[in-house]
Design an enzyme around this catalytic site. Structure first.
Site, PDB file in Angstrom:
ATOM      1  N   ASN A 158       1.017  -1.056   0.184  1.00 41.55           N
ATOM      2  CA  ASN A 158      -0.014  -0.106   0.153  1.00 41.55           C
ATOM      3  C   ASN A 158       0.377   1.068  -0.071  1.00 41.55           C
ATOM      4  O   ASN A 158       0.582   2.700  -0.622  1.00 41.55           O
ATOM      5  CB  ASN A 158      -0.642  -0.071   0.879  1.00 41.55           C
ATOM      6  CG  ASN A 158      -1.894   1.454   1.793  1.00 41.55           C
ATOM      7  OD1 ASN A 158      -3.138   1.767   1.286  1.00 41.55           O
ATOM      8  ND2 ASN A 158      -1.184   1.942   2.780  1.00 41.55           N
ATOM      9  N   GLN A 208      -8.384   5.745   1.104  1.00 42.57           N
ATOM     10  CA  GLN A 208      -7.895   5.259   0.494  1.00 42.57           C
ATOM     11  C   GLN A 208      -6.084   5.954  -0.068  1.00 42.57           C
ATOM     12  O   GLN A 208      -5.766   5.622  -1.082  1.00 42.57           O
ATOM     13  CB  GLN A 208      -9.122   4.326  -0.352  1.00 42.57           C
ATOM     14  CG  GLN A 208      -9.415   3.437   0.988  1.00 42.57           C
ATOM     15  CD  GLN A 208     -10.672   2.705  -0.698  1.00 42.57           C
ATOM     16  OE1 GLN A 208     -11.328   2.915  -1.670  1.00 42.57           O
ATOM     17  NE2 GLN A 208     -11.007   1.663  -0.030  1.00 42.57           N
ATOM     18  N   ASP A 217       1.417   6.844   0.392  1.00 36.50           N
ATOM     19  CA  ASP A 217       0.993   6.381  -0.153  1.00 36.50           C
ATOM     20  C   ASP A 217       0.793   5.689  -1.288  1.00 36.50           C
ATOM     21  O   ASP A 217       0.882   7.272  -2.276  1.00 36.50           O
ATOM     22  CB  ASP A 217      -0.843   6.954  -0.117  1.00 36.50           C
ATOM     23  CG  ASP A 217      -1.808   5.928   0.068  1.00 36.50           C
ATOM     24  OD1 ASP A 217      -1.771   4.721   0.973  1.00 36.50           O
ATOM     25  OD2 ASP A 217      -2.676   5.918  -0.664  1.00 36.50           O
ATOM     26  N   ASP A 247      -1.342  -6.402   3.384  1.00 33.45           N
ATOM     27  CA  ASP A 247      -0.447  -5.455   4.819  1.00 33.45           C
ATOM     28  C   ASP A 247      -1.599  -3.992   3.822  1.00 33.45           C
ATOM     29  O   ASP A 247      -1.629  -4.041   3.246  1.00 33.45           O
ATOM     30  CB  ASP A 247       0.567  -5.498   4.707  1.00 33.45           C
ATOM     31  CG  ASP A 247       0.653  -4.274   5.917  1.00 33.45           C
ATOM     32  OD1 ASP A 247       0.056  -4.524   7.249  1.00 33.45           O
ATOM     33  OD2 ASP A 247       0.694  -2.943   5.784  1.00 33.45           O
ATOM     34  N   HIS A 251      -6.478  -0.010   2.786  1.00 29.14           N
ATOM     35  CA  HIS A 251      -6.571   1.761   2.678  1.00 29.14           C
ATOM     36  C   HIS A 251      -5.825   1.393   1.340  1.00 29.14           C
ATOM     37  O   HIS A 251      -5.633   2.767   0.263  1.00 29.14           O
ATOM     38  CB  HIS A 251      -5.032   2.166   2.852  1.00 29.14           C
ATOM     39  CG  HIS A 251      -5.190   2.411   4.942  1.00 29.14           C
ATOM     40  ND1 HIS A 251      -5.879   3.466   5.249  1.00 29.14           N
ATOM     41  CD2 HIS A 251      -5.325   1.242   5.338  1.00 29.14           C
ATOM     42  CE1 HIS A 251      -6.186   3.200   6.288  1.00 29.14           C
ATOM     43  NE2 HIS A 251      -5.792   1.663   6.656  1.00 29.14           N
ATOM     44  N   GLU A 275      -5.423  -8.150   5.168  1.00 33.66           N
ATOM     45  CA  GLU A 275      -5.966  -7.469   6.321  1.00 33.66           C
ATOM     46  C   GLU A 275      -6.756  -6.492   6.612  1.00 33.66           C
ATOM     47  O   GLU A 275      -6.507  -4.883   5.390  1.00 33.66           O
ATOM     48  CB  GLU A 275      -4.813  -6.525   6.662  1.00 33.66           C
ATOM     49  CG  GLU A 275      -4.798  -5.703   8.727  1.00 33.66           C
ATOM     50  CD  GLU A 275      -3.662  -5.496   8.249  1.00 33.66           C
ATOM     51  OE1 GLU A 275      -3.790  -4.805  10.141  1.00 33.66           O
ATOM     52  OE2 GLU A 275      -2.972  -4.482   7.398  1.00 33.66           O
TER      53      GLU A 275
END
Length: 914
Positions: A158, A208, A217, A247, A251, A275
């Site tokens: 992510n 997100q 991000d 992981d 997001h 997750e």
């Protein structure tokens, strides 16, 4: 008083390394539920296990139990074990014990530092980390495969690091949003446009596309980033891994992950589990991600903590919860590396209760179970045992530093039990008391769990064949005899379990199956079909497709009856329009008078026999110092109320009350006044059930305390929320703070009466004049409570009472609060100026905040300072360039000295951080 509000979402603990500050800001999970009085479990002894593992590893497992029932596969999660130790463990313990897979920590290159969370801040996709080299990783995969064990890699895709610049473990240089690789080559164009931290977890766009407490991000919606990630996952696949834990999947949009998976060559054929920390009321839920794999079901682990901390009898209803993912889409665990630290679940520190929860997980058919095994810790951010360079030590279970819970003899025995009973229905449930239960897995096994402090002897009725059995959990065989009627006398010691298996028995005499003349089949309506049909066969005679239409039975279930003539019917379900549930082509066989089928699992149960329309009236003794009384709570797995919770109403002299529709499920809750003062049962929360229950000075008692008195009725419709008294003369409260401690960075953590608290550590204060720091709060003239901290362990909370601010402008220095403005002509720095963006840092906490209040858990945490724990701080504050130059020099000296300071986050917000 510390406030713990276990609310709807939970945490994940991730950490952010900020080189620009002399600290490491930790990205942690949201609600710190400290389990008081827990006793650490000792490391399990070395085992001499007789089972010979197959060398045929299924590396093409696409879903946890597609076509295979729960218990067919079991995972061991060896958190922060280095590759050499994992390889040895596969050969000596994991394989012989019957585990099918090992989940390992992230293998890619990461930032430098000794905390465990550095593994979750990648700087490249090179397989080179404090856990070992690429060659050692590949050797581990090969060795484990030879032992019959597949490797599941924890994949961090992510984001990249939270550092503005530095050099990775393998020497790769990087700077903010510039990661030259060689693997994972990114420039600022490859990151999302939002450069601020997530502030609102009810905002899908923020969750997100913005930064998870400072972690840069990645723009996973772009083709280039997808290809880079796909290449990394394929590289791991080429090394032989069997699957991935994704992981921080929450997001990333689910469509992005599906596109990444589609872009892979080999990885698309392996097992994926996401997750996704689901929380009631939030827009992003684990079910969204089933298009690219399983999702972890955090509510399952939360339920185990709640039940084993109170009443395990209600575990019978676990298979009927409509809020849980379908069994064949769910990855489950008792704890993981995040939750063992934030207190959201049980952990090794809970001793026998923790082991018993693992017994339940491995004997009750739901999801793909993972047994967690990490290392002992007293400080949340503490890394695994390592040498002076940060390289993780080889694991030695005998030294006590590692929990080695996967070796615990009770747990390893249950791994074999899970395999043996896989696919069998839950039968013969017996509730001996609220903390002593027994249940069978048809004619293959039977388990008794005693979660009480007393030894219990009981005669259980089972479906086991008559014969002589040994308790598979005992070190020596104590023979237990099951008679021809299936009954057996079992004595179970305090805080322990007994498990009987036909795989560990002798002189077995199979019993004839007696099928009732009429059976009732119940089916969950979780699928959301307009119509439900039962298509079944008795002997050679089948109904005409689509079968008989099922009728509403009770909330969440439909039912139909079948005349059997003594022959077990075989059943399937459909919506009448071509959508079927046929148990993955195996159909379901019904032998019990009442059979429930939910999530692909069969239970001997009438789900409508429970009080699902029930109510609980909660009474609370009036606190004369509180302005009002509120109850912040969760029923079952439905999620928490919004902080501060529901208003309680006068009941009788000395008592207030609140009546809640529970559907027969338990309540977990805390009491407060205006969201400012809290009673959280000394951080354990209150666990309440029954028609009437009252709480007085921390004691919970069944019954109505107003019996014999004139009791007032609650309003039939909610009364308007009372407005907090406000001062119309001002709308902004200005707080000045000066500390003799001279913290490098100072945060103000505050709550406005009737509103939410900031997330720990709060908001960075700005320098204004003569050592004074300042922050303006939109208070609308309402009372404000404040506390101060350095982003880490150091707090000024007015000795746990917080500072009570009721004026427009105040100064706070040396514990003294006074009205005034020491810098009346100073203009506060523009914290929204984009020119200062590069000088910005944020802190995320994972530790205790000395706060007295708290809100709910979450990324939009609300917390109180004082004696309570805090939530994760998501606020981003800018500082001036001059200050940052000084801080950068300080940070450099710390890096050269190899030091790091962690900011820890507690659990308090309305919605915890995911």
């Amino acid at each position: 008083m510390r406030m713990h509000t276990p609310t709807e979402r939970t945490p994940r603990t991730r950490r952010v390394w900020r080189i620009g500050y002399p600290m490491i800001a930790t990205l942690s999970t949201a609600f710190l539920l400290i389990v008081a009085g827990a006793v650490p479990a000792s490391s399990a002894p070395q085992l001499d296990l007789p089972r010979v593992a197959s060398t045929d590893v299924d590396t093409g497992l696409v879903r946890s139990v597609d076509g295979e029932p729960s218990g067919t596969h079991v995972i061991a999660n060896l958190f922060q074990w280095n590759w050499t130790s994992v390889a040895q463990e596969c050969t000596t313990s994991i394989g012989p014990a019957g585990y099918d897979y090992v989940q390992v920590s992230p293998p890619q290159e990461h930032v430098l530092g000794d905390a465990w969370w550095t593994s979750y801040q990648p700087v490249s996709y090179r397989i080179e980390s404090k856990l070992g080299t690429r060659a050692e990783f590949e050797a581990m995969v090969d060795t484990c495969r030879d032992a019959g064990v597949g490797i599941i890699a924890d994949a961090v895709i992510n984001h990249m690091s939270g550092s503005p610049e530095g050099e990775g473990w393998a020497g790769t240089p990087y700077s903010e949003e510039n990661y030259p690789g060689p693997e994972g080559q990114y420039t600022p164009a490859n990151f999302n446009d939002c450069k601020t931290d997530i502030a609102d977890y009810n905002n899908r766009e923020q969750v997100q596309n913005c930064r998870l407490v400072g972690l840069q991000d990645l723009a996973t919606g772009t083709d280039y980033v997808r290809q880079e990630i796909a290449a990394y996952l394929d590289d791991l696949a080429d090394l032989g891994v069997a699957g991935y834990r994704i992981d921080a999947a929450k997001h990333m949009p689910a469509a992005d992950l599906e596109a990444i998976k589609a872009a892979t060559t080999t990885a698309k054929n392996l097992y994926w589990v996401h997750e996704v920390i689901g929380s009631g009321g939030e827009p992003i839920q684990p079910s969204e991600y089933l298009g690219s794999g399983d999702s972890h079901e955090f509510n399952y682990a939360r339920t185990l903590r709640s039940r084993f901390g109170g009443d395990i009898a209600d575990l019978q209803l676990l298979g009927t919860h409509l809020t849980l993912l379908p069994s064949d889409d769910a990855g489950v665990f008792v704890d993981n590396h995040d939750t063992e630290r934030n207190g959201e679940t049980l952990s090794y520190k809970d001793g026998d209760r923790y082991v018993l929860a693992n017994v339940f997980m491995l004997s009750y058919p739901y999801g793909l179970p993972t047994v967690y095994s990490g290392y002992e810790f007293s400080e949340r951010d503490a890394g695994a045992p390592q040498d002076s360079t940060g390289l993780i030590d080889d694991v030695t279970c005998a030294d006590g530093a590692w929990t080695c819970m996967h070796r615990n003899p009770v747990i390893t025995s249950m791994v074999g039990f899970a395999h043996h009973v896989a696919g069998e229905p839950v039968t013969d449930w017996a509730t001996v008391s609220e903390n002593v239960i027994g249940y069978g897995r048809d004619d293959k096994g039977f388990v008794v769990i005693n979660n009480s402090a007393d030894s219990v002897t009981h005669t259980f009725t089972t479906s086991l064949p008559a014969g002589t059995y040994c308790d598979v959990l005992a070190s020596d065989c104590t023979e237990l005899t099951v008679d021809a009627q299936g009954t057996v006398d079992i004595t179970v010691a305090p805080m322990s379990a007994v498990a009987l298996s036909t795989d560990n028995a002798s002189n077995l005499q199979p019993r004839d199956v007696v099928v009732p003349d009429t059976v009732t089949v119940y089916y969950s309506t979780a699928a959301g079909w307009d119509d439900y049909y039962l298509h079944y066969g008795v002997g050679d005679s089948w109904t005409t497709v689509p079968g008989e239409q099922m009728q509403p039975a009770c909330d969440g279930f439909v039912a139909a009856q079948i005349t059997t003539n003594g022959t077990p019917p075989v059943v399937t379900f459909n919506d009448g329009s071509g959508t079927w549930d046929s148990n993955n082509g195996a159909n379901y066989t019904v032998t019990r008078e009442h059979t429930l089928i939910r999530n692909g699992v069969t239970h001997e149960m009438d789900p409508c026999s429970f009080d699902r329309a029930g109510q609980t009236t909660v009474y609370y003794a009036v606190n004369p110092n509180w302005v009002e009384h509120r109850f912040h709570y969760s029923v079952g797995l439905r999620g928490w109320t919004q902080v501060p919770g529901d208003l309680m109403y006068p009941a009788c002299e000395g008592w207030v009350k609140k009546t809640i529709d529970t559907g027969g499920e338990d309540i977990e809750g805390v009491f407060n006044s205006e969201g400012m003062e809290w009673d959280n049962n000394q951080e354990q929360n209150y666990h309440l059930s029954g028609r009437y229950v009252h709480v007085n000075e921390g004691t919970v008692t069944s019954g109505n305390p107003c019996d014999g008195q004139d009791e007032l009725d609650e309003p039939t419709t909610p009364e308007p929320e009372p407005e907090e008294p406000a001062n119309p003369d001002y709308t902004t409260t200005r707080v000045y703070y000066r500390s003799a401690d001279q913290w490098a960075t100072t945060y103000i953590h505050f709550g406005v009466a009737g509103g939410a608290w900031t997330e720990v550590p709060g908001i960075e204060m700005a320098q204004v004049c003569d050592g004074w720091l300042r922050h303006d709060i939109d208070s609308e003239g309402r009372r404000v409570q404040v506390a101060f901290n350095d982003g880490g362990e150091n707090w000024d909370s007015n000795n746990g009472a917080n500072y009570q601010v009721t004026s427009e402008s105040v100064t706070i220095e040396d514990g003294v609060l006074a009205e005034g403005d020491p810098c009346p002509t100073v203009t506060e720095p523009d914290t929204d100026n984009p020119d200062n963006a590069d000088d910005t840092d944020s802190g995320q906490g994972s530790g205790d905040n000395p706060g007295t209040d708290s809100g709910v858990e979450g990324d939009d945490l609300q917390a109180g300072a004082g004696a309570g724990s805090g939530g994760a701080g998501d606020e981003l504050a800018d500082t001036g360039a001059d200050l940052m130059a000084v801080l950068a020099l300080s940070a450099l000296s710390i890096l050269l000295a190899g030091m790091g300071f962690m900011v820890r986050k507690g659990r308090l917000g309305r919605q915890s951080i995911r």
